[in-house]
Design a protein around this motif. Sequence first.
Motif, PDB file in Angstrom:
ATOM      1  N   ASN A 271      62.702 -43.065  -9.179  1.00  0.00           N
ATOM      2  CA  ASN A 271      62.693 -44.516  -9.430  1.00  0.00           C
ATOM      3  C   ASN A 271      61.955 -45.253  -8.311  1.00  0.00           C
ATOM      4  OD1 ASN A 271      63.212 -47.080 -10.283  1.00  0.00           O
ATOM      5  ND2 ASN A 271      65.438 -46.979 -10.043  1.00  0.00           N
ATOM      6  N   LEU A 272      62.255 -44.841  -7.079  1.00  0.00           N
ATOM      7  CA  LEU A 272      61.649 -45.493  -5.917  1.00  0.00           C
ATOM      8  C   LEU A 272      60.121 -45.373  -5.970  1.00  0.00           C
ATOM      9  CD1 LEU A 272      62.810 -46.715  -3.120  1.00  0.00           C
ATOM     10  CD2 LEU A 272      62.104 -44.547  -2.159  1.00  0.00           C
ATOM     11  N   LEU A 273      59.645 -44.143  -6.212  1.00  0.00           N
ATOM     12  CA  LEU A 273      58.199 -43.921  -6.203  1.00  0.00           C
ATOM     13  C   LEU A 273      57.543 -44.597  -7.399  1.00  0.00           C
ATOM     14  CD1 LEU A 273      58.136 -40.201  -5.031  1.00  0.00           C
ATOM     15  CD2 LEU A 273      57.639 -42.252  -3.702  1.00  0.00           C
ATOM     16  N   LYS A 274      58.190 -44.500  -8.579  1.00  0.00           N
ATOM     17  CA  LYS A 274      57.627 -45.122  -9.786  1.00  0.00           C
ATOM     18  C   LYS A 274      57.543 -46.637  -9.622  1.00  0.00           C
ATOM     19  CE  LYS A 274      58.810 -44.665 -13.950  1.00  0.00           C
ATOM     20  NZ  LYS A 274      59.705 -44.529 -15.109  1.00  0.00           N
ATOM     21  N   SER A 275      58.628 -47.214  -9.099  1.00  0.00           N
ATOM     22  CA  SER A 275      58.649 -48.671  -8.940  1.00  0.00           C
ATOM     23  C   SER A 275      57.620 -49.123  -7.921  1.00  0.00           C
ATOM     24  CB  SER A 275      60.031 -49.139  -8.502  1.00  0.00           C
ATOM     25  OG  SER A 275      61.001 -48.673  -9.397  1.00  0.00           O
ATOM     26  N   LEU A 276      57.438 -48.284  -6.894  1.00  0.00           N
ATOM     27  CA  LEU A 276      56.459 -48.607  -5.865  1.00  0.00           C
ATOM     28  C   LEU A 276      55.056 -48.615  -6.470  1.00  0.00           C
ATOM     29  CD1 LEU A 276      56.745 -49.142  -2.855  1.00  0.00           C
ATOM     30  CD2 LEU A 276      56.274 -46.734  -2.428  1.00  0.00           C
ATOM     31  N   ALA A 277      54.805 -47.651  -7.371  1.00  0.00           N
ATOM     32  CA  ALA A 277      53.471 -47.523  -7.960  1.00  0.00           C
ATOM     33  C   ALA A 277      53.230 -48.618  -9.005  1.00  0.00           C
ATOM     34  CB  ALA A 277      53.321 -46.135  -8.582  1.00  0.00           C
ATOM     35  N   ASN A 278      54.144 -48.753  -9.956  1.00  0.00           N
ATOM     36  CA  ASN A 278      53.896 -49.745 -11.002  1.00  0.00           C
ATOM     37  C   ASN A 278      55.166 -50.474 -11.423  1.00  0.00           C
ATOM     38  OD1 ASN A 278      54.974 -47.539 -12.301  1.00  0.00           O
ATOM     39  ND2 ASN A 278      53.017 -46.874 -13.134  1.00  0.00           N
ATOM     40  N   GLY A 279      55.912 -50.930 -10.444  1.00  0.00           N
ATOM     41  CA  GLY A 279      57.081 -51.749 -10.761  1.00  0.00           C
ATOM     42  C   GLY A 279      56.671 -53.156 -11.158  1.00  0.00           C
ATOM     43  N   GLU A 280      57.586 -53.849 -11.808  1.00  0.00           N
ATOM     44  CA  GLU A 280      57.331 -55.231 -12.204  1.00  0.00           C
ATOM     45  C   GLU A 280      57.166 -56.103 -10.962  1.00  0.00           C
ATOM     46  OE1 GLU A 280      59.932 -58.107 -14.868  1.00  0.00           O
ATOM     47  OE2 GLU A 280      60.319 -55.992 -15.286  1.00  0.00           O
ATOM     48  N   GLN A 281      56.289 -57.100 -11.017  1.00  0.00           N
ATOM     49  CA  GLN A 281      56.133 -58.012  -9.885  1.00  0.00           C
ATOM     50  C   GLN A 281      57.433 -58.773  -9.650  1.00  0.00           C
ATOM     51  OE1 GLN A 281      53.571 -58.331  -7.751  1.00  0.00           O
ATOM     52  NE2 GLN A 281      52.658 -56.575  -8.796  1.00  0.00           N
ATOM     53  N   ALA A 282      57.821 -58.851  -8.400  1.00  0.00           N
ATOM     54  CA  ALA A 282      59.139 -59.418  -8.115  1.00  0.00           C
ATOM     55  C   ALA A 282      59.106 -60.929  -7.935  1.00  0.00           C
ATOM     56  CB  ALA A 282      59.715 -58.772  -6.871  1.00  0.00           C
ATOM     57  N   GLY A 283      58.013 -61.449  -7.428  1.00  0.00           N
ATOM     58  CA  GLY A 283      58.030 -62.862  -7.050  1.00  0.00           C
ATOM     59  C   GLY A 283      58.808 -63.041  -5.759  1.00  0.00           C
ATOM     60  N   ASN A 284      58.857 -64.276  -5.283  1.00  0.00           N
ATOM     61  CA  ASN A 284      59.480 -64.500  -3.975  1.00  0.00           C
ATOM     62  C   ASN A 284      60.992 -64.370  -4.006  1.00  0.00           C
ATOM     63  OD1 ASN A 284      56.920 -65.067  -3.325  1.00  0.00           O
ATOM     64  ND2 ASN A 284      57.244 -67.243  -2.843  1.00  0.00           N
ATOM     65  N   ASP A 285      61.591 -64.743  -5.131  1.00  0.00           N
ATOM     66  CA  ASP A 285      63.042 -64.915  -5.128  1.00  0.00           C
ATOM     67  C   ASP A 285      63.652 -64.374  -6.421  1.00  0.00           C
ATOM     68  OD1 ASP A 285      65.579 -65.793  -4.507  1.00  0.00           O
ATOM     69  OD2 ASP A 285      65.208 -67.835  -5.208  1.00  0.00           O
ATOM     70  N   PRO A 286      63.573 -63.046  -6.614  1.00  0.00           N
ATOM     71  CA  PRO A 286      63.992 -62.503  -7.916  1.00  0.00           C
ATOM     72  C   PRO A 286      65.490 -62.650  -8.195  1.00  0.00           C
ATOM     73  CG  PRO A 286      63.571 -60.730  -6.359  1.00  0.00           C
ATOM     74  CD  PRO A 286      63.125 -61.988  -5.698  1.00  0.00           C
ATOM     75  N   TRP A 287      66.319 -62.742  -7.165  1.00  0.00           N
ATOM     76  CA  TRP A 287      67.771 -62.721  -7.403  1.00  0.00           C
ATOM     77  C   TRP A 287      68.402 -64.099  -7.251  1.00  0.00           C
ATOM     78  CZ3 TRP A 287      67.495 -58.230  -9.322  1.00  0.00           C
ATOM     79  CH2 TRP A 287      66.983 -57.127  -8.660  1.00  0.00           C
ATOM     80  N   ASP A 288      67.611 -65.130  -7.023  1.00  0.00           N
ATOM     81  CA  ASP A 288      68.169 -66.440  -6.689  1.00  0.00           C
ATOM     82  C   ASP A 288      68.988 -66.327  -5.399  1.00  0.00           C
ATOM     83  OD1 ASP A 288      68.834 -69.063  -6.670  1.00  0.00           O
ATOM     84  OD2 ASP A 288      70.262 -68.960  -8.332  1.00  0.00           O
ATOM     85  N   GLY A 289      68.315 -65.891  -4.337  1.00  0.00           N
ATOM     86  CA  GLY A 289      68.987 -65.615  -3.069  1.00  0.00           C
ATOM     87  C   GLY A 289      69.360 -66.865  -2.309  1.00  0.00           C
ATOM     88  N   ALA A 290      70.255 -66.690  -1.334  1.00  0.00           N
ATOM     89  CA  ALA A 290      70.773 -67.838  -0.590  1.00  0.00           C
ATOM     90  C   ALA A 290      70.233 -67.902   0.827  1.00  0.00           C
ATOM     91  CB  ALA A 290      72.293 -67.768  -0.550  1.00  0.00           C
ATOM     92  N   THR A 291      69.654 -66.794   1.293  1.00  0.00           N
ATOM     93  CA  THR A 291      69.309 -66.714   2.715  1.00  0.00           C
ATOM     94  C   THR A 291      67.798 -66.831   2.914  1.00  0.00           C
ATOM     95  OG1 THR A 291      69.676 -64.370   2.330  1.00  0.00           O
ATOM     96  CG2 THR A 291      71.290 -65.507   3.678  1.00  0.00           C
ATOM     97  N   LEU A 292      67.389 -67.000   4.170  1.00  0.00           N
ATOM     98  CA  LEU A 292      66.016 -67.401   4.477  1.00  0.00           C
ATOM     99  C   LEU A 292      64.941 -66.418   4.032  1.00  0.00           C
ATOM    100  CD1 LEU A 292      66.376 -68.926   8.058  1.00  0.00           C
ATOM    101  CD2 LEU A 292      65.894 -70.130   5.929  1.00  0.00           C
ATOM    102  N   GLU A 293      65.270 -65.098   3.975  1.00  0.00           N
ATOM    103  CA  GLU A 293      64.195 -64.150   3.650  1.00  0.00           C
ATOM    104  C   GLU A 293      63.615 -64.409   2.265  1.00  0.00           C
ATOM    105  OE1 GLU A 293      67.368 -63.414   3.658  1.00  0.00           O
ATOM    106  OE2 GLU A 293      67.920 -61.645   2.496  1.00  0.00           O
ATOM    107  N   TRP A 294      64.401 -65.008   1.368  1.00  0.00           N
ATOM    108  CA  TRP A 294      63.913 -65.237   0.007  1.00  0.00           C
ATOM    109  C   TRP A 294      63.002 -66.454  -0.087  1.00  0.00           C
ATOM    110  CZ3 TRP A 294      64.590 -60.931  -2.367  1.00  0.00           C
ATOM    111  CH2 TRP A 294      65.702 -60.141  -2.056  1.00  0.00           C
ATOM    112  N   THR A 295      62.890 -67.232   0.990  1.00  0.00           N
ATOM    113  CA  THR A 295      61.964 -68.362   0.972  1.00  0.00           C
ATOM    114  C   THR A 295      60.530 -67.903   1.195  1.00  0.00           C
ATOM    115  OG1 THR A 295      62.148 -68.747   3.353  1.00  0.00           O
ATOM    116  CG2 THR A 295      63.720 -69.904   1.954  1.00  0.00           C
TER     117      THR A 295
END
Lengths: 612, 206
Positions: free
Chosen positions: A488-512
């Motif tokens: 899964n890790l390698l497959k997602s790395l190769a052709n995973g869906e684009q995540a965008g900046n904030d895929p989970w609706d995060g609360a902390t600064l890294e998602w900005t």
Amino acid sequence: MASPAIVLPEHCSEEKLSGIWSWITTVDHKRIGVMYGVSALSFFILGGVEALAIRTQLAMPNQSIVGAHFYNSLVTMHATTMIFLMVMPLSAAFFNYMVPLMIGARDVAFPRLNAFSFWTFLFGGLFINSSFFFGEAPAAGWFGYANLTSIQYSPGPGVDFWALGLQTLGVASLAAGFNFIATILNMRAPGMSLMRMPVFVWMTLVVQFLVILSFPMITVALILLTFDRMFGTNFYVPEAGGDPLLWQHLFWLFGHPEVYILILPAMGIVSEVLPVFARKPLFGAPFVIFSGILIGFVGFGVWSHHMFTTGLGPVADTAFSLATMLIAIPTGVKIFNWLATIWGGSIRFTTAMLFALGFISMFTIGGLSGVMHASPPIDLHHQDSYFVVAHFHYVLYGGAILGLFSGIYYWFPKITGKLMDESWGKVHFWSSLVGLNVTFFPMHFLGMQGMPRRVYTYEGGFGWDIWNLCATVGAFTLALSALIFFINLLKSLANGEQAGNDPWDGATLEWTLTSPPPVHNFDLMPKVTSERPFWDQKYGSTHGHDDTTEVAEEEQLPAEIHIHMPPASYWPMVVSFGVITFFAGLMIHPVVSVVGALTVIVGTVAWTFEPE
Amino acid sequence: MSSDHSAVSVHEHPPPSFGVPNLKLAFWLFLASDCMLFGSLIATYLSYRGKDQLFGNGPYPLDLFSVEVTTISTFDLLMSSVTMVLAVAAIQRGNMFQTRLWLGLTALLGAIFVGFQGYEFTHFYLEGLKLQGNLFGSTFYVLTGFHGTHVTLGVVWLLLVLATTFTKHRGMVTHLNVEVAGLYWHFVDIVWIVIFTLVYLMEYTV
């Protein structure tokens, strides 16, 4: 507002940041974090293969697939690898990558020291494992009890590889400890008071205090051991008056804080994941934080519960028993806080969330059997039986590793810009959960039926056969689940869906930030007004009093911002190489050690005079 | 952040949130960690103290110690803390000559202490105290040896700072860098006071 143009130094240009040399000389906390993660996962495979060999040997009575001595090596190296080369560095991967992002900093306090920590860890890990090719892998257990480790009982080079390798890893951990405490205390973005720090950052801080205060004790224990073995001193030699119990005290004075070094990062990760996927702030966050501090503090006062069977006397037994039971209170507080966090939340069962929930349930099982050991009379029966093996695998696999997996699924999109495949992720989670229970739950029964730890085979007919077979089947299920994870890790790395900046609706600064974040992290220092800065930004302040007005004063921004970034440097790796050469030299020839020491000195001086 | 200019240079980090510079904070943490190192070594020494007598395995501390000699070397090391304070005060005033003078004198006093230790080790060894001989030998040499190594590294460090004042890098000889070297130096001194009390003086109590 118009964003100002960001001007980075020339050494941060695209072409300067590609190629293997750029990784070797990098001082970027994000790249170092990735290297920690890749190394830890590689060692995870190695430790896993050792576990499979152990379980294959024990699948049926009276087997001799691996010999007795090699079995001891497997047990020793499985534990050493999983603790020092897998769980600790995988936690370090998250500390490195996430802590500066979560506190709004450009990097850690000492970027080159950070690179030094990584290389020293990697060389130390490779050094210990190279013992497989040089005669004998360590075989005296990861706890290395004296006087089994003496020349008399362990004449081969294995114990030397182990002692000097751990010493090297200790240097790496200590350097990282000073660095991360300075980073967390000193480099928080404006407005991020200590109590506004994410809980993961808090747990990192507690862990680093545990590291810097507990590692020196195993350093001394290992120095004395090395002197005994190499220079003929008598620290652990009973005939000369030395006391093997000295080793046990020094080792567990380190060893017990070490178990919190392993579990607190996972607790921090879970405290970040649960609120996001339950869409509720962490329930009683200050209690979770103070419980973590209390666990770390009391963790220094319970080491002798590993030594109840050595006969310390009723007073010591009572004190250590009480202190050990006391730790169950802050741990219980945390578990109830996590449950209260998801209570009534609108829960999204993503893979990261499933692993976090798996962590809570499995860790609770391991915690309950842990409290049992706190009672000396019960411990006398559990000691050295498979019941103990069951206990610590529930807290280490069911706890630490499930928590770290939760972190991988949660932060992978931020680190790579791609989402991990959720369907395969769920298959990974359920196969892990089933596998670990099938492997480790029967070990409770084995322990109760009297099967001792660390035996390479056993007679049939004690009622152990079926549970051993069951545990072996479980171990292969876990191997399969790990295989699914890596694919899964390698497959997602190769052709995973684009995540965008904030895929989970995060609360902390890294998602900005963008995914992956830019080399300089933040264009402008973020201003923090609560413990959930990004939620506040998206949904308005959730606090009773509105203190977002602080940011309302529009700052007049310059048209261009020049950002200072530390240049790449190869000196950290050179100094690390000197450290490992010094320790290896103790086994090879004093001249090699001298060369190593000179390399360290020259490297350190060159490093000091390098332009920052 | 100044907004007067069209382009500003954003320095690495905003001022330290904790009020103590990174380097100094990290060094305090290192000293805390080093306390645990010496604590473990001293605890090892104390837990084995007097055990050789039970085994009839000499030589014992009082056969070897010369409290006069060690008192002189202790005085020497304590004086080096005074010169270290003067060096920090000098760099604070920006007086480079005095900074060099006091740094050099501190390193010299440190080297004299290491010399005393070298004399003591040689003397004890010739009197029959071997690293491999008895528990006193093992614990004494390892504990005081580790302290001596700390002092030696401190001397090298001070000499490097001193040498830097004569090179094009002299801008690096800042108040902070000298102060951090001083922190380490005082720590090593304090550890010696503990060792001198527990290892040497305690033997003379009734």
